[in-house]
Design a protein around this motif. Sequence first.
Motif, PDB file in Angstrom:
ATOM      1  N   THR A  55       3.188  -0.013  -3.484  1.00 29.72           N
ATOM      2  CA  THR A  55       2.555  -1.253  -3.051  1.00 29.72           C
ATOM      3  C   THR A  55       1.075  -0.978  -2.800  1.00 29.72           C
ATOM      4  OG1 THR A  55       4.620  -1.948  -2.004  1.00 29.72           O
ATOM      5  CG2 THR A  55       2.619  -3.102  -1.312  1.00 29.72           C
ATOM      6  N   VAL A  56       0.228  -1.928  -3.142  1.00 26.86           N
ATOM      7  CA  VAL A  56      -1.203  -1.849  -2.867  1.00 26.86           C
ATOM      8  C   VAL A  56      -1.465  -2.644  -1.586  1.00 26.86           C
ATOM      9  CG1 VAL A  56      -3.532  -2.366  -3.707  1.00 26.86           C
ATOM     10  CG2 VAL A  56      -1.750  -1.645  -5.324  1.00 26.86           C
ATOM     11  N   PRO A  63      -0.172  -6.472   1.953  1.00 29.17           N
ATOM     12  CA  PRO A  63      -0.104  -6.279   0.505  1.00 29.17           C
ATOM     13  C   PRO A  63      -1.135  -7.139  -0.237  1.00 29.17           C
ATOM     14  CG  PRO A  63       2.090  -6.520   1.414  1.00 29.17           C
ATOM     15  CD  PRO A  63       1.129  -6.856   2.516  1.00 29.17           C
ATOM     16  N   VAL A  64      -1.742  -6.566  -1.260  1.00 25.33           N
ATOM     17  CA  VAL A  64      -2.725  -7.268  -2.091  1.00 25.33           C
ATOM     18  C   VAL A  64      -1.955  -7.897  -3.260  1.00 25.33           C
ATOM     19  CG1 VAL A  64      -4.774  -6.995  -3.541  1.00 25.33           C
ATOM     20  CG2 VAL A  64      -4.537  -5.640  -1.442  1.00 25.33           C
ATOM     21  N   PRO A  65      -1.943  -9.237  -3.359  1.00 27.35           N
ATOM     22  CA  PRO A  65      -1.088  -9.888  -4.345  1.00 27.35           C
ATOM     23  C   PRO A  65      -1.647 -10.008  -5.751  1.00 27.35           C
ATOM     24  CG  PRO A  65      -2.168 -11.538  -3.023  1.00 27.35           C
ATOM     25  CD  PRO A  65      -2.581 -10.201  -2.467  1.00 27.35           C
ATOM     26  N   ASP A  66      -2.886  -9.611  -5.989  1.00 27.56           N
ATOM     27  CA  ASP A  66      -3.461  -9.838  -7.316  1.00 27.56           C
ATOM     28  C   ASP A  66      -4.274  -8.647  -7.825  1.00 27.56           C
ATOM     29  OD1 ASP A  66      -5.528 -10.058  -5.571  1.00 27.56           O
ATOM     30  OD2 ASP A  66      -6.121 -12.076  -6.143  1.00 27.56           O
ATOM     31  N   ARG A 104       3.518 -10.710  -6.287  1.00 26.71           N
ATOM     32  CA  ARG A 104       2.925 -11.429  -5.148  1.00 26.71           C
ATOM     33  C   ARG A 104       3.070 -10.672  -3.845  1.00 26.71           C
ATOM     34  NH1 ARG A 104       6.849 -14.128  -2.370  1.00 26.71           N
ATOM     35  NH2 ARG A 104       8.843 -14.336  -3.412  1.00 26.71           N
ATOM     36  N   LEU A 105       3.897  -9.616  -3.823  1.00 30.79           N
ATOM     37  CA  LEU A 105       4.045  -8.766  -2.646  1.00 30.79           C
ATOM     38  C   LEU A 105       3.267  -7.458  -2.777  1.00 30.79           C
ATOM     39  CD1 LEU A 105       7.840  -9.349  -1.934  1.00 30.79           C
ATOM     40  CD2 LEU A 105       5.876 -10.460  -0.861  1.00 30.79           C
ATOM     41  N   GLY A 106       2.394  -7.385  -3.783  1.00 30.09           N
ATOM     42  CA  GLY A 106       1.547  -6.213  -3.964  1.00 30.09           C
ATOM     43  C   GLY A 106       2.227  -5.032  -4.623  1.00 30.09           C
TER      44      GLY A 106
END
Length: 194
Positions: A55-56, A63-66, A104-106
Amino acid sequence: MNTWPIGAEGGTPNPDGGLTPSQTVGPFFGYALPFAGGPDLVPPHTPGAIRVHGTVYDGAGVPVPDAVVEIWQADAAGRIPRAPGSFARDGVTFTGWGRAAVDRLGRYAFSTVRPGATGADANPYLAMSVFARGMLRRVVTRVYFPEDDRHADPLFALVPASRHETLIAVREESGAYRFDVHIQGEQETVFLAV
């Protein structure tokens, strides 16, 4: 964001003699960069295939979604692939490069092979870049594997011991490797200046 130098910082020369400033690198990733088969350097059912995922996170631990995550690597024998075809996966040719958009959850995931060492003084690793909104440049790191003795690796030796764990994937019970990227904050991943 802290970086450890392994190359020269660059910029684009402009007619006035200075460097043109960078622009942010997002948030257009979901439209322009992902492609079919991008995260599958090898098909998941390939003998010896491994799953690398994570995960980012941003500086607040959200979390970063994009974001978009890219990896480059040697093949299982430690050879740097030179074959073309990364954008047109044929299920056979190993090009050593992959790109995955996070959900969408990174979260991101790659299907690949465990790389071999490219030399006697280097450990196997994945080179990883992360592109995310609000960043002027991509960030670059390495993903090392927990089974390897990294003490001989010259780049790993440059990183303070207290930060080593940010470069080492975690082997899960399933056999997959988890590598979370923290762009900032207390758990910030070690990034390299390239």
